[in-house]
Design a protein around this motif. Structure first.
Motif, PDB file in Angstrom:
ATOM      1  N   VAL A 711       0.781  -7.098  -0.514  1.00 44.06           N
ATOM      2  CA  VAL A 711       1.266  -6.256  -0.037  1.00 44.06           C
ATOM      3  C   VAL A 711      -0.035  -4.972   0.657  1.00 44.06           C
ATOM      4  O   VAL A 711      -0.846  -5.553   0.060  1.00 44.06           O
ATOM      5  CB  VAL A 711       2.128  -4.748  -1.656  1.00 44.06           C
ATOM      6  N   TYR A 712       0.953  -4.375   1.672  1.00 42.36           N
ATOM      7  CA  TYR A 712      -0.645  -3.694   2.315  1.00 42.36           C
ATOM      8  C   TYR A 712      -0.126  -2.434   2.116  1.00 42.36           C
ATOM      9  O   TYR A 712       0.586  -1.722   2.130  1.00 42.36           O
ATOM     10  CB  TYR A 712      -0.328  -3.999   3.989  1.00 42.36           C
ATOM     11  N   VAL A 713      -1.039  -0.983   2.342  1.00 39.45           N
ATOM     12  CA  VAL A 713      -0.802   0.439   2.182  1.00 39.45           C
ATOM     13  C   VAL A 713      -0.489   0.859   4.167  1.00 39.45           C
ATOM     14  O   VAL A 713      -1.084   0.526   4.639  1.00 39.45           O
ATOM     15  CB  VAL A 713      -1.966   1.615   2.241  1.00 39.45           C
ATOM     16  N   MET A 714       1.165   1.212   3.975  1.00 37.00           N
ATOM     17  CA  MET A 714       0.746   1.910   5.486  1.00 37.00           C
ATOM     18  C   MET A 714       0.365   3.393   5.622  1.00 37.00           C
ATOM     19  O   MET A 714       0.221   3.460   6.689  1.00 37.00           O
ATOM     20  CB  MET A 714       2.467   1.197   5.757  1.00 37.00           C
ATOM     21  N   SER A 715       0.902   3.706   4.921  1.00 38.93           N
ATOM     22  CA  SER A 715       0.795   4.918   4.960  1.00 38.93           C
ATOM     23  C   SER A 715      -0.209   5.914   3.081  1.00 38.93           C
ATOM     24  O   SER A 715       0.153   5.533   2.367  1.00 38.93           O
ATOM     25  CB  SER A 715       0.665   5.962   5.284  1.00 38.93           C
ATOM     26  N   SER A 716      -1.393   6.634   3.303  1.00 36.84           N
ATOM     27  CA  SER A 716      -1.816   7.190   2.445  1.00 36.84           C
ATOM     28  C   SER A 716      -2.511   8.933   2.550  1.00 36.84           C
ATOM     29  O   SER A 716      -2.870   8.829   3.633  1.00 36.84           O
ATOM     30  CB  SER A 716      -2.669   5.899   1.699  1.00 36.84           C
ATOM     31  N   GLU A 717      -2.093   9.922   1.302  1.00 36.72           N
ATOM     32  CA  GLU A 717      -3.264  10.878   1.672  1.00 36.72           C
ATOM     33  C   GLU A 717      -4.561  10.262   1.756  1.00 36.72           C
ATOM     34  O   GLU A 717      -5.082  11.439   2.291  1.00 36.72           O
ATOM     35  CB  GLU A 717      -2.821  11.890   0.071  1.00 36.72           C
ATOM     36  N   SER A 718      -4.622   9.752   1.316  1.00 37.16           N
ATOM     37  CA  SER A 718      -6.497   9.008   1.598  1.00 37.16           C
ATOM     38  C   SER A 718      -6.278   7.981   2.570  1.00 37.16           C
ATOM     39  O   SER A 718      -6.513   6.539   2.713  1.00 37.16           O
ATOM     40  CB  SER A 718      -6.780   8.372   0.344  1.00 37.16           C
ATOM     41  N   PRO A 719      -7.078   8.309   3.682  1.00 33.68           N
ATOM     42  CA  PRO A 719      -6.589   7.890   4.488  1.00 33.68           C
ATOM     43  C   PRO A 719      -7.392   5.797   4.944  1.00 33.68           C
ATOM     44  O   PRO A 719      -7.068   5.339   5.591  1.00 33.68           O
ATOM     45  CB  PRO A 719      -7.349   8.262   6.170  1.00 33.68           C
ATOM     46  N   SER A 720      -8.271   6.498   4.045  1.00 30.26           N
ATOM     47  CA  SER A 720      -9.495   5.072   3.939  1.00 30.26           C
ATOM     48  C   SER A 720      -8.386   3.803   2.750  1.00 30.26           C
ATOM     49  O   SER A 720      -9.194   2.548   3.458  1.00 30.26           O
ATOM     50  CB  SER A 720     -10.854   5.264   3.148  1.00 30.26           C
ATOM     51  N   ARG A 721      -7.196   3.927   2.460  1.00 28.32           N
ATOM     52  CA  ARG A 721      -6.831   3.455   2.186  1.00 28.32           C
ATOM     53  C   ARG A 721      -5.915   2.856   2.568  1.00 28.32           C
ATOM     54  O   ARG A 721      -5.419   1.496   2.503  1.00 28.32           O
ATOM     55  CB  ARG A 721      -5.741   4.010   0.182  1.00 28.32           C
ATOM     56  N   VAL A 722      -5.500   2.885   4.046  1.00 28.20           N
ATOM     57  CA  VAL A 722      -3.913   2.619   4.774  1.00 28.20           C
ATOM     58  C   VAL A 722      -5.118   1.237   5.573  1.00 28.20           C
ATOM     59  O   VAL A 722      -6.135   1.320   5.771  1.00 28.20           O
ATOM     60  CB  VAL A 722      -4.140   3.171   5.928  1.00 28.20           C
ATOM     61  N   GLY A 723      -3.931   0.212   4.806  1.00 28.86           N
ATOM     62  CA  GLY A 723      -4.614  -1.066   5.724  1.00 28.86           C
ATOM     63  C   GLY A 723      -5.341  -1.855   4.642  1.00 28.86           C
ATOM     64  O   GLY A 723      -5.307  -3.600   4.419  1.00 28.86           O
ATOM     65  N   ARG A 724      -5.723  -1.933   3.411  1.00 28.88           N
ATOM     66  CA  ARG A 724      -5.916  -2.438   1.865  1.00 28.88           C
ATOM     67  C   ARG A 724      -4.975  -3.071   1.785  1.00 28.88           C
ATOM     68  O   ARG A 724      -3.624  -2.780   1.948  1.00 28.88           O
ATOM     69  CB  ARG A 724      -6.475  -1.493   0.782  1.00 28.88           C
ATOM     70  N   LYS A 725      -5.340  -4.740   0.842  1.00 32.04           N
ATOM     71  CA  LYS A 725      -4.274  -5.610   0.507  1.00 32.04           C
ATOM     72  C   LYS A 725      -4.348  -5.392  -0.611  1.00 32.04           C
ATOM     73  O   LYS A 725      -5.623  -5.599  -1.529  1.00 32.04           O
ATOM     74  CB  LYS A 725      -4.003  -6.592   1.408  1.00 32.04           C
ATOM     75  N   ALA A 726      -3.469  -6.271  -1.152  1.00 30.66           N
ATOM     76  CA  ALA A 726      -3.531  -6.901  -2.595  1.00 30.66           C
ATOM     77  C   ALA A 726      -2.273  -7.931  -2.779  1.00 30.66           C
ATOM     78  O   ALA A 726      -1.173  -7.802  -2.779  1.00 30.66           O
ATOM     79  CB  ALA A 726      -3.541  -5.353  -3.960  1.00 30.66           C
ATOM     80  N   GLN A 727      -2.874  -8.433  -3.911  1.00 31.27           N
ATOM     81  CA  GLN A 727      -1.986  -9.899  -3.771  1.00 31.27           C
ATOM     82  C   GLN A 727      -0.584  -9.532  -4.775  1.00 31.27           C
ATOM     83  O   GLN A 727      -0.561  -8.818  -6.192  1.00 31.27           O
ATOM     84  CB  GLN A 727      -2.430 -11.075  -3.828  1.00 31.27           C
ATOM     85  N   ILE A 728       0.764  -9.822  -4.875  1.00 31.39           N
ATOM     86  CA  ILE A 728       1.537  -9.994  -6.087  1.00 31.39           C
ATOM     87  C   ILE A 728       1.676 -10.393  -6.744  1.00 31.39           C
ATOM     88  O   ILE A 728       2.126 -11.581  -6.294  1.00 31.39           O
ATOM     89  CB  ILE A 728       3.347  -9.819  -5.683  1.00 31.39           C
ATOM     90  N   ILE A 729       1.803 -10.535  -8.296  1.00 29.20           N
ATOM     91  CA  ILE A 729       2.101 -11.638  -9.089  1.00 29.20           C
ATOM     92  C   ILE A 729       2.449 -11.419 -10.145  1.00 29.20           C
ATOM     93  O   ILE A 729       3.283 -12.150 -10.945  1.00 29.20           O
ATOM     94  CB  ILE A 729       0.916 -11.282 -10.468  1.00 29.20           C
ATOM     95  N   ASN A 730       3.972 -10.352 -10.170  1.00 31.52           N
ATOM     96  CA  ASN A 730       4.974 -10.295 -10.723  1.00 31.52           C
ATOM     97  C   ASN A 730       5.929  -9.304 -10.366  1.00 31.52           C
ATOM     98  O   ASN A 730       5.154  -8.052  -9.157  1.00 31.52           O
ATOM     99  CB  ASN A 730       5.540 -10.018 -12.405  1.00 31.52           C
TER     100      ASN A 730
END
Length: 915
Positions: A711-730
């Motif tokens: 999953v990727y962060v598409m928008s956030s109140e914290s702009p630095s998180r946009v584009g961050r990603k993490a793997q789905i485990i469940n």
């Protein structure tokens, strides 16, 4: 020197990744340092891949508890270490395909493994049709090692499974006319067993005498490994009067010396025994009386294993030159068992078994026999196939190497001397090969071997390419060619050994392999070539991962894949267009090529179009049973080369619209985080809401389809998180409500790994499994001239400053409104990651969600200098800058035609000095 405004344009229509040199040293129009996530099959603008398609979940939890020696029990976190696509023939027009795979337990049972096979036949086998799972490995003594080298070879009717140090296992489908069922699968140890024993007429009767070992004279019944025994005899009576088929004319042998032998054969599968011992009637020993005699053989045989006997004999030795001519055996006749006289004794050990005692006679006169085929192969064979760790099929033969453990030396009858001499060069990493004179891949003559000259230079991998094969060791290559009834093996290219057992594959007439000097290709004449475009990637970024790399060539897509399972990345070499790219976020553990139906898992028939593709193996992303769904199974996926994935059960897209997602799942792809809970130490559980005025849908077909994706962060109140990603485990799919409140506890949620380096917050918008796209161009060019002569096309003594990046797109379609944007990047000389990045925003700082549109960009990604908030005027400055863009929006299709950088240049202090 004053600032000079510049516009640098990077055409991307034929962009191909070049990581053969450092990023800042790459210059030239059309060259790119990095191209990720593109469909490189054609020469058009950088178009994103469609992603991967589900092919099959492997049935690791099949219940084998009813077997006498069952394998270990596996669960949702058990790992498949090796997965081989297989394809085999059943009969004319009928075939089967599937996967042979080794699965091991989770951390609590590490080391306990088994080899299973999922396959689908085109006709009824074992009384049923469709997919089924069978146990390949033998667990009567020990379970299979999870780490021993493994190889699987499909060869005609057979599937051979090799695990180093264990007996080779052979799978095939047998046919019994009138049986119920007629077609049954067989799994057994490979090899012909002990050679049949042929006795002279003067020797003891082997069918009821306990004095002739290993012939028992009482139950229990014979086993499938019991050797056949036979006795040659002569009679003055014409067999026409007693044989089942009285229409044959049998040969009346004149007095003289003759040699006799036979072997047993299965006409359905092609399996056969070794040649029997050779016996002789001679004038000095048991002579044929004046007036001649008819000669026959009485033999016993397991009729479940064979249905034919091949009779061989020499012509009269006195007629052709004496004793040595007795070794020239001609095929006298082939008899079906149904045409022979049954003389099975009524007493033990034949009672209640499939063993019979049958009688056959030699038929041809010498003048006719001389025109028959000659038995050309070696006489002595291993009773078992080598316990090898590497194998390949080649010119109708089976070549194996790197053996360990027993090699079938239990019995050779009169050939014990040859066996004793042969033992001295066994299990030192040698190459062995089966018979070269006939199609009998289980027959390994004891002298069909090649031992490396360098001690312990074990040949750990064998690969075939057209008319040649290559054996790989850790130090050099071994070039293998066939020369008549011999193999010619030469060692060459010392110092160019294979880095890992799976870092090699065949692509057309070449064998590509990874060494500690980069990617190489070897041709049929032994010539070796460099593939330099990946040297920096392999020898710098991936150097520690080289032993784990896996190569496979996909003929259907004309693409060679180099998978790095440790980085979840794959390099793609597109042969049709000459482009190189990468795919990121690929959670695969293995990739191998095999034949299967072109249209996926549809029920195959005789008319099904079969193609050869690369198949990717995916395991659970975590070994924690609590965080892995109980019904999860490892699965096999393929590249969606035909781009036929379409929207199903979505509200953001129209049904049937194309979807571009790395993983293959139904439903929507954009959601808003309603609440976040931490599951120590495994991950964060995000309860989702639709973020719209209507409900959304999260993978309603199956929660399992999401597992392993990112999953990727598409928008956030914290702009630095946009584009961050993490793997789905469940995940728990279904309807996603507008406000994130669910009655009855049926929440739609996604759990991600907690080691992602960030924690999502309520209100963040996430995109599920987008096809991650990145383009990074070469260093900004700058021509230096002296005396009106161009002396450098890359002037590192000029400062370049990039203020913004724009794009030109064409054929834009799909995607979720408001989430179709790109992010600009600039790399400098200091960092491996982007030094600055920016997404097009409006004057209020809000992301412009429709910046991917046809034509030249109206919206640019503007950069700031360090410590300065003003965008656009003062961007990043350095002597070497590489611009790029990223896109991580799901389902958006487009073609990136060009990238433009706006900025300026200034002289450095060095460039302004007097010369």
């Amino acid at each position: 020197m004053a600032e000079i405004n510049r516009r640098w344009i990077y055409p991307t229509i034929t962009a191909s990744e070049n990581k053969g040199i450092e990023r800042i040293a790459l210059s030239g129009e059309g060259l790119a340092h990095e191209v990720v996530g593109i469909d490189g099959s054609r020469k058009f603008g950088c178009r994103p891949l469609s992603g991967f398609k589900k092919y099959r979940y492997l049935n690791i939890d099949e219940d084998f508890s009813g077997l006498a020696d069952p394998p270990p029990v596996f669960n949702q976190t058990s790992i498949v270490t090796d997965c081989y696509p297989v394809h085999f023939q059943i009969r004319e027009g009928e075939f089967g395909y599937g996967f042979v795979y080794r699965v091991k337990g989770d951390s609590a049972t590490t080391g306990a493994a088994a080899v299973l096979m999922d396959y689908y036949p085109t006709n009824a086998v074992d009384g049923s049709t469709g997919w089924r799972t069978v146990l390949i490995s033998d667990h009567s003594t020990t379970d299979v090692s999870a780490t021993a080298k493994m190889e699987v070879i499909s060869m005609g009717r057979y599937v051979f499974t090799f695990v180093k140090g264990r007996a080779t296992r052979v799978f095939y489908v047998d046919y019994e006319e009138g049986g119920s069922p007629e077609y049954t699968h067989k799994v057994l140890d490979g090899g012909p067993g002990d050679a049949p024993v042929l006795l002279r007429s003067a020797e003891t009767n082997p069918f009821n005498a306990a004095s002739v070992p290993p012939r028992p004279n009482s139950n229990p019944a014979f086993t499938s490994t019991t050797p056949s025994w036979a006795k040659i005899f002569r009679t003055s009576s014409d067999p026409d009067d007693t044989a089942t088929n009285p229409d044959r004319d049998y040969n009346n042998f004149a007095p003289g010396d003759y040699s006799f032998a036979y072997y047993l054969h299965d006409s359905v599968t092609g399996r056969r025994s070794a040649l029997s011992t050779i016996v002789q009637y001679s004038e000095d020993n048991d002579p044929i009386p004046t007036g001649g005699r008819y000669i026959g053989i009485t033999f016993d045989v397991d009729t479940d294993k064979y249905d034919q006997i091949f009779l061989f004999r020499s012509v009269k030795l006195q007629s052709v030159g004496g004793t040595y001519s007795g070794s020239i055996l001609h095929l006298d006749n082939i008899y079906d068992f149904g045409d022979l006289t049954d003389t099975t004794p009524s007493d033990a050990p034949y009672t209640g078994t499939n063993w019979k005692v049958l009688t056959a006679y030699y038929e041809l006169e010498d003048i006719a026999l001389a025109m028959q085929d000659i038995y050309l192969d070696k006489v002595a064979y291993d009773s078992e196939m080598p316990y090898a760790g590497a194998a390949t099929h080649f010119e109708g033969s089976l070549i194996v190497s790197d053996p360990d453990g027993p090699t079938g030396e239990s019995s050779y009858g009169p050939f014990q001397l040859a066996v004793s001499l042969d033992r001295r060069v066994r299990n030192i990493g040698e190459i062995r090969w089966s018979s070269l004179t006939e199609w009998s891949p289980e027959l390994f003559p004891i002298n069909n071997k090649y031992s490396p000259d360098i001690y312990q230079n074990r040949i750990t991998k064998l690969v075939r390419a057209g008319e040649f094969a290559i054996g790989f060791s850790s130090d050099r290559l071994y070039h293998i060619r066939r020369n008549g009834i011999y193999l010619r093996i030469e060692d060459l290219h010392a110092g160019f050994g294979l880095v890992g057992p799976n870092a090699v594959c065949t692509a057309g007439p070449l064998v590509y392999f990874v060494t500690n000097k980069g990617l190489k290709a070897v041709a049929n004449n032994g010539q070796i070539d460099d593939v330099q475009a990946l040297d920096n990637l392999l020898l710098e970024d991936w150097y520690n991962d080289l032993p784990d790399l896996r190569l496979s060539y996909d003929p259907y897509a004309s693409c060679l894949f180099i998978l790095n399972p440790n980085e979840a990345k794959t390099v793609c070499m597109w042969f049709g267009s000459g482009r190189i790219s990468e795919i990121h976020d690929v959670p695969f553990a293995d990739v191998r090529c095999g034949i299967a139906p072109r249209d996926g898992e549809a029920s195959p028939t005789k008319d099904t179009v079969m193609v050869e593709k690369a198949y990717f193996l995916q395991n659970a992303p975590t070994t924690n049973q609590i965080q892995t769904p109980l019904d999860w199974k490892p699965r096999v996926m393929t590249l969606d080369y035909d781009r036929d994935k379409v929207a199903v059960s979505t509200t953001d897209l129209s049904p049937g619209d194309p979807v571009l997602r790395t993983m293959d799942f139904s439903g929507d792809s954009i959601f808003t985080v309603h609440s976040v809970g931490q599951l120590i130490p495994n991950g964060y559980k995000m309860v989702l809401k639709s973020g719209k005025t209507t409900p959304s849908s999260l993978s309603p077909s199956s929660d399992l389809d999401l597992i392993g994706g990112f999953v990727y962060v598409m928008s956030s109140e914290s702009p630095s998180r946009v584009g961050r990603k993490a793997q789905i485990i469940n995940a728990n799919g279904g309807t996603v409500t507008v406000d994130g409140t669910y009655g009855g506890g049926g929440q739609a949620f996604i759990t991600i790994k907690s080691d992602a380096g960030w924690r999502p917050d309520p209100g963040d918008v996430i995109g599920v499994s987008p096809v991650f796209f990145r383009y990074v161009g070469g260093a900004l060019p700058m021509i230096r001239t002296e005396d009106n002569q161009v002396v450098s096309s890359m002037d590192l003594f000029q400062n370049k400053q990039v203020s913004s990046v724009g794009c030109h797109f064409s054929d834009v379609s799909g995607g979720t409104p408001g989430y179709k944007f790109f992010r600009g990047l600039v790399y400098n000389t200091e960092l491996d990651s982007a030094a600055v990045s920016s997404i097009p925003v409006d004057f209020s700082g809000t992301i412009i969600g429709e910046s991917i549109k046809n034509g030249e960009s109206e919206d640019y990604a503007a950069f700031t200098a360090t410590g300065i908030q003003t965008r656009g005027r003062h961007g990043i400055q350095d002597s070497a800058l590489n611009p790029g863009i990223e896109i991580f929006c799901p389902d958006v299709d487009y073609k990136l035609m060009a990238v433009i950088c706006r900025g300026r240049t200034t002289n450095t202090d060095t460039s302004e000095r007097n010369t």
